[in-house]
Design a protein around this motif. Structure first.
Motif, short mmCIF file in Angstrom:
data_model
loop_
_atom_site.label_atom_id
_atom_site.label_comp_id
_atom_site.label_asym_id
_atom_site.label_seq_id
_atom_site.Cartn_x
_atom_site.Cartn_y
_atom_site.Cartn_z
N ALA A 18 -16.38 34.94 6.11
CA ALA A 18 -16.32 33.57 6.59
C ALA A 18 -14.87 33.11 6.51
O ALA A 18 -14.24 33.24 5.46
CB ALA A 18 -17.21 32.66 5.75
N PRO A 19 -14.32 32.58 7.59
CA PRO A 19 -12.93 32.11 7.52
C PRO A 19 -12.78 30.96 6.54
O PRO A 19 -13.61 30.06 6.49
CB PRO A 19 -12.64 31.67 8.96
N GLU A 20 -11.71 31.01 5.75
CA GLU A 20 -11.42 29.98 4.75
C GLU A 20 -10.10 29.28 5.10
O GLU A 20 -9.12 29.93 5.45
CB GLU A 20 -11.26 30.60 3.36
N PHE A 21 -10.13 27.96 4.95
CA PHE A 21 -8.92 27.16 5.17
C PHE A 21 -8.76 26.23 3.97
O PHE A 21 -9.53 25.28 3.80
CB PHE A 21 -9.04 26.38 6.48
N ILE A 22 -7.78 26.56 3.13
CA ILE A 22 -7.64 25.91 1.84
C ILE A 22 -6.36 25.08 1.79
O ILE A 22 -5.31 25.51 2.27
CB ILE A 22 -7.64 26.95 0.70
N GLN A 23 -6.47 23.91 1.20
CA GLN A 23 -5.37 22.99 0.94
C GLN A 23 -4.59 22.66 2.21
O GLN A 23 -5.12 22.04 3.10
CB GLN A 23 -4.45 23.55 -0.15
N HIS A 24 -3.33 23.09 2.34
CA HIS A 24 -2.52 22.71 3.50
C HIS A 24 -3.07 23.30 4.80
O HIS A 24 -2.86 22.73 5.87
CB HIS A 24 -1.07 23.16 3.30
N GLY A 27 -10.19 18.40 -10.62
CA GLY A 27 -8.75 18.17 -10.43
C GLY A 27 -8.12 17.61 -11.70
O GLY A 27 -8.74 16.86 -12.44
N ILE A 28 -6.87 17.98 -11.92
CA ILE A 28 -6.17 17.58 -13.14
C ILE A 28 -5.89 16.08 -13.14
O ILE A 28 -6.15 15.38 -14.11
CB ILE A 28 -4.87 18.39 -13.28
N TRP A 29 -5.34 15.57 -12.03
CA TRP A 29 -5.03 14.15 -11.97
C TRP A 29 -6.30 13.31 -12.06
O TRP A 29 -6.35 12.30 -12.76
CB TRP A 29 -4.27 13.84 -10.69
N GLU A 30 -7.35 13.75 -11.34
CA GLU A 30 -8.61 13.03 -11.39
C GLU A 30 -9.17 13.02 -12.81
O GLU A 30 -9.72 12.02 -13.29
CB GLU A 30 -9.63 13.66 -10.44
N THR A 64 -7.92 20.05 -2.82
CA THR A 64 -7.94 19.42 -4.13
C THR A 64 -6.60 18.73 -4.34
O THR A 64 -5.76 18.70 -3.43
CB THR A 64 -8.23 20.46 -5.24
N GLY A 65 -6.39 18.16 -5.53
CA GLY A 65 -5.13 17.49 -5.80
C GLY A 65 -3.95 18.45 -5.78
O GLY A 65 -4.10 19.64 -6.08
N ALA A 66 -2.78 17.95 -5.43
CA ALA A 66 -1.59 18.79 -5.29
C ALA A 66 -1.24 19.50 -6.59
O ALA A 66 -0.90 20.70 -6.59
CB ALA A 66 -0.41 17.95 -4.81
N ILE A 67 -1.31 18.80 -7.72
CA ILE A 67 -0.98 19.41 -9.01
C ILE A 67 -1.99 20.48 -9.36
O ILE A 67 -1.64 21.60 -9.78
CB ILE A 67 -0.91 18.33 -10.11
N THR A 68 -3.28 20.15 -9.19
CA THR A 68 -4.34 21.12 -9.48
C THR A 68 -4.17 22.37 -8.63
O THR A 68 -4.27 23.50 -9.13
CB THR A 68 -5.72 20.49 -9.22
N TYR A 69 -3.90 22.19 -7.35
CA TYR A 69 -3.77 23.34 -6.46
C TYR A 69 -2.57 24.21 -6.86
O TYR A 69 -2.66 25.44 -6.86
CB TYR A 69 -3.61 22.86 -5.02
N ALA A 70 -1.46 23.57 -7.20
CA ALA A 70 -0.27 24.33 -7.58
C ALA A 70 -0.54 25.21 -8.79
O ALA A 70 -0.09 26.37 -8.86
CB ALA A 70 0.89 23.38 -7.86
N ILE A 71 -1.29 24.67 -9.74
CA ILE A 71 -1.61 25.44 -10.95
C ILE A 71 -2.60 26.55 -10.64
O ILE A 71 -2.41 27.71 -11.04
CB ILE A 71 -2.16 24.50 -12.05
#
Length: 390
Positions: A324-330, A63-66, A295-302
């Motif tokens: 396999a079903p995937e559920f990412i971020q939100h 993650g970017i912020w991390e 992951t972090g919001a900024i990282t995910y947006a990028i």
């Protein structure tokens, strides 16, 4: 090949530590006492004689912020690693995965010792995003050992010598795993349904993914009180995992022993898995799974803007569809994860069908190839011999 060879191996995460240990073992089998090892790694590389100057958990960052928060620590560990190389003067350095750390290390090592041979083991996923990294890597190292067949075209175009060695996760075997041994260890009967919970190997994944998985398991347990919950934990985060599981309002079995982890992989009925290498291993073991990730919001947006594939699980990408079903971020929420896992738990035919489709997709990823560690060792020796390094 009579000359001695000193190899520096650098792994910043648990998966890289496993790759480094297997490569060291394969090189030692070929070269015997002529090869010695130094470097940075974890407990598996330590078993092969690589004594790390620091705990690699400090570098397990996503993650970017991390990354920004950890920058002073990473910078210090980078200096420590360069100092180790300067002191030990290895003939070759193998930089394993961990793009952010190892691309900086490659440039620093080249500056400190222009004559050192630099090998990158595992390519950045230029086929998924950041294709420009192929050029950056080509300028920074001498050889790439890639684990994905889709890497070659990008690095050929960048002018970097590369060898497809195969994915070590596809070489993992479960023939010595015993489901009954795991059931005995957790005091579960032969008909007790087992849910595997695999929340990741990085501290940030335990922080973000584990609470969502906990919510999902609470919901599954409420409807299925007989469900046994097993949490195979990566050594890099085992204490954090145990601390969180200790606060769960139901019994869960944290597994640290490597043999019992394999046993769990063949004993589980369904897995709730954080995206990563473990999804490939679960597929090899024949376990249907539901994949979640945050992951972090900024990282995910990028990453959302940069990512080319529609999925993040490698066998889904290889198949071109979400086996396999995937559920990412939100979308990664306890309720939807519980619903998806519940459908699998309640339908043996659905489980069997998904497991078979997952397994078939592994063929497209190179399942059945020779041991990647052996292939990587051969490629390294050929590369070094061609340059009169050994």
């Amino acid at each position: 090949m009579s000359a001695s060879l000193k190899v520096m191996l650098v792994a910043a995460e648990a998966s890289g530590d496993a790759l480094g240990a297997s490569l060291a073992k394969a090189l030692r089998a070929r070269l015997g006492e002529r090869v010695t090892f130094v470097g940075v790694g974890g407990i598996k590389m330590a078993e092969q004689g690589v004594q790390s100057p620091f705990d690699i958990a400090q570098l397990s960052i996503l993650g970017i912020w991390e990354g920004l928060k950890a920058y002073p620590t990473v910078k210090a560990r980078l200096a420590d690693t360069v100092a180790l190389a300067v002191r030990e003067r290895p003939d070759v350095a193998v930089l394993i995965d961990s793009w952010g750390f190892n691309i900086r290390l490659a440039k620093a090592l080249r500056k400190a010792n222009p004559n050192i041979a630099l090998v990158k083991y595992v390519a950045p996923q230029v086929w998924a995003y950041h294709p420009g990294r192929a050029v950056d890597l080509a300028r920074s190292v001498d050889l790439l050992l890639s684990i994905q067949p889709m890497d070659q075209a990008y690095f050929d175009a960048a002018g970097l010598e590369n060898v497809f060695v195969g994915n070590s996760a596809l070489a993992k075997r479960f023939d010595k795993a015993d489901a009954s041994r795991l059931r005995a260890a957790i005091n579960a009967g032969p008909e007790t349904p087992i849910l595997l919970v695999l929340p990741g190997s990085r501290p940030s994944e335990i922080e973000r993914v584990m609470p969502v998985f906990e919510d999902a398991v609470k919901r599954l347990k409420a409807d299925r009180p007989e469900l046994a919950v097993v949490v195979p934990a990566a050594y890099t985060v085992v204490e954090a995992v145990k601390a969180r599981v200790a606060g769960w309002p139901f019994r869960a079995h944290v597994i640290e022993d490597e043999q019992l982890k394999d046993d769990a992989f063949v004993a589980g009925d369904v897995a709730l898995a954080c995206s990563g290498t473990v999804t490939t291993e679960l597929a090899l073991a024949g376990r249907p799974m539901v994949v979640g990730y945050k992951t972090g919001a900024i990282t995910y947006a990028i990453l959302k803007r940069l990512m080319k594939p529609r999925w993040i699980t490698l066998f889904n990408i290889a198949a071109g569809r979400a086996i396999a079903p995937e559920f990412i971020q939100h979308a990664c929420e306890g309720e939807v994860l519980a619903q998806a896992a519940g459908r699998l738990l309640d339908d043996p035919e659905r489980r069997a069908c998904q497991a078979a489709e997952q397994y078939d997709a592994l063929d497209k990823m190179g399942r059945g190839m020779p041991d990647p560690s052996e292939t990587a060792a051969t490629a390294m020796i050929d590369f070094l011999r061609a340059r009169d390094r050994i």
